[in-house]
Design a protein around this motif. Structure first.
Motif, PDB file in Angstrom:
ATOM      1  N   VAL A 249       0.927  -1.190  -0.012  1.00 24.33           N
ATOM      2  CA  VAL A 249      -0.040  -0.031   0.075  1.00 24.33           C
ATOM      3  C   VAL A 249       0.962   1.246   0.003  1.00 24.33           C
ATOM      4  O   VAL A 249       0.667   2.228  -0.750  1.00 24.33           O
ATOM      5  CB  VAL A 249      -0.706  -0.120   1.160  1.00 24.33           C
ATOM      6  CG1 VAL A 249      -1.843   1.443   1.381  1.00 24.33           C
ATOM      7  CG2 VAL A 249      -1.741  -1.110   1.059  1.00 24.33           C
ATOM      8  N   ALA A 250       1.884   1.186   0.903  1.00 21.75           N
ATOM      9  CA  ALA A 250       2.758   2.315   0.899  1.00 21.75           C
ATOM     10  C   ALA A 250       3.530   2.622  -0.277  1.00 21.75           C
ATOM     11  O   ALA A 250       4.066   3.756  -0.602  1.00 21.75           O
ATOM     12  CB  ALA A 250       3.591   2.302   2.290  1.00 21.75           C
ATOM     13  N   GLN A 251       4.185   1.531  -0.884  1.00 22.75           N
ATOM     14  CA  GLN A 251       4.879   1.721  -1.879  1.00 22.75           C
ATOM     15  C   GLN A 251       4.395   0.991  -3.215  1.00 22.75           C
ATOM     16  O   GLN A 251       4.466  -0.437  -3.681  1.00 22.75           O
ATOM     17  CB  GLN A 251       6.332   1.065  -1.719  1.00 22.75           C
ATOM     18  CG  GLN A 251       7.376   1.007  -2.739  1.00 22.75           C
ATOM     19  CD  GLN A 251       7.579   2.470  -3.392  1.00 22.75           C
ATOM     20  OE1 GLN A 251       7.020   2.749  -4.548  1.00 22.75           O
ATOM     21  NE2 GLN A 251       8.387   3.175  -2.636  1.00 22.75           N
ATOM     22  N   PRO A 252       3.590   1.726  -3.927  1.00 22.30           N
ATOM     23  CA  PRO A 252       2.837   1.111  -5.264  1.00 22.30           C
ATOM     24  C   PRO A 252       3.862   0.589  -6.404  1.00 22.30           C
ATOM     25  O   PRO A 252       3.665  -0.171  -7.150  1.00 22.30           O
ATOM     26  CB  PRO A 252       2.112   2.399  -5.834  1.00 22.30           C
ATOM     27  CG  PRO A 252       1.933   3.248  -4.661  1.00 22.30           C
ATOM     28  CD  PRO A 252       3.047   3.102  -3.843  1.00 22.30           C
ATOM     29  N   VAL A 253       5.096   0.978  -6.359  1.00 22.94           N
ATOM     30  CA  VAL A 253       6.111   0.770  -7.394  1.00 22.94           C
ATOM     31  C   VAL A 253       6.648  -0.635  -6.847  1.00 22.94           C
ATOM     32  O   VAL A 253       7.368  -0.711  -6.080  1.00 22.94           O
ATOM     33  CB  VAL A 253       7.497   1.604  -7.532  1.00 22.94           C
ATOM     34  CG1 VAL A 253       8.146   1.069  -8.616  1.00 22.94           C
ATOM     35  CG2 VAL A 253       6.559   3.215  -8.020  1.00 22.94           C
TER      36      VAL A 253
END
Length: 258
Positions: free
Chosen positions: A230-234
């Motif tokens: 969730v915090a890091q979409p990449v």
């Protein structure tokens, strides 16, 4: 093949959506039930977004009935204007924080479209509730739905699995990481992986194997890794990759979530 092995699940929902179903409309008393006589512009917006009978979700919904035993009552939080579900399921409660999307469920053309193309004998029942799905929904009782649908509106199952009866199902996309959250919950069991070319949910142990397992060691995904997603979409910037991903998943609800 259609079952991906590189953690690159397509993000396929159109013009979507407010994560969390959130916004200022937290009062579930703002509800709109099916009625006649509203403008058909709402139906036109639905057609632009989802293409009606060409909606790729339609065959997936149909495929879900083969595994879930034709759910009658379905809850769809974060629904946007996605009335396609009512072509397959006879009684759907739709919920979204954006009151403007509720117009489609009151639209003459939309109701006629559902009545003409529905795949069940009953009269369609569509209800729209304007609310944030994370709020207390006094008008939605726990354990009263056969199935929950969550496509691309955040992790709706975290707040809304409680409304599914024991033995019911959750039909989840992982576009906003809802499916991988469900995979970490002891009260939910993965029972199906959607195969878009075959237009069915595969349920064998071989088909399910490797989903929600990390590439590095084959370990099951952890709650911390869900939060990292969730915090890091990449994907390339995350500390892990998944072995296999699909577009849609079915989980069976056994008990309260952790």
């Amino acid at each position: 093949g259609p079952l991906l092995t590189n953690d690159d699940t397509p993000r396929m929902s159109p013009k979507r959506k407010r994560v969390g179903g959130g916004g200022e409309a937290g009062a579930d008393s703002k509800r709109m039930v099916r009625a006649r006589g509203s403008s058909s512009s709402a139906f036109s917006r639905y057609m632009r977004s989802y293409k009606g009978l060409d909606d790729f979700h339609l065959q997936m919904f149909v495929a879900a009935t083969a595994v879930t035993g034709h759910p009658q009552r379905v809850f769809y939080p974060g629904c946007f204007n996605h009335l396609t579900a009512s072509l397959v399921f006879p009684d759907v409660v739709y919920l979204d924080c954006d009151k403007s999307v509720g117009a489609v469920f009151n639209d003459d053309r939309a109701n006629a479209f559902v009545s003409e193309h529905k795949q069940y004998a009953q009269r369609p029942k569509m209800e729209f509730i304007c609310a944030n799905y994370e709020s207390q929904l006094a008008c939605v009782a726990d354990g009263t739905f056969d199935m929950l649908i969550s496509m691309s509106a955040g992790i709706a199952s975290r707040a809304c699995a409680r409304y599914v009866r024991a033995g019911g199902y959750l039909l989840l996309s992982d576009a906003h990481y809802d499916a991988r959250y469900a995979a970490t919950q002891a009260g939910l069991t993965l029972v199906g992986v959607y195969h878009p070319e075959k237009q069915l949910f595969e349920t064998s142990a071989e088909a399910l194997d490797g989903h929600f397992c990390t590439r590095a060691d084959g370990a099951w995904i952890t709650p911390a890794q869900v939060e990292e997603s969730v915090a890091q979409p990449v994907k390339a910037k995350r500390s892990f990759r998944l072995m296999r991903e699909a577009w849609f998943y079915l989980f069976r609800f056994k008990s309260e979530l952790t």
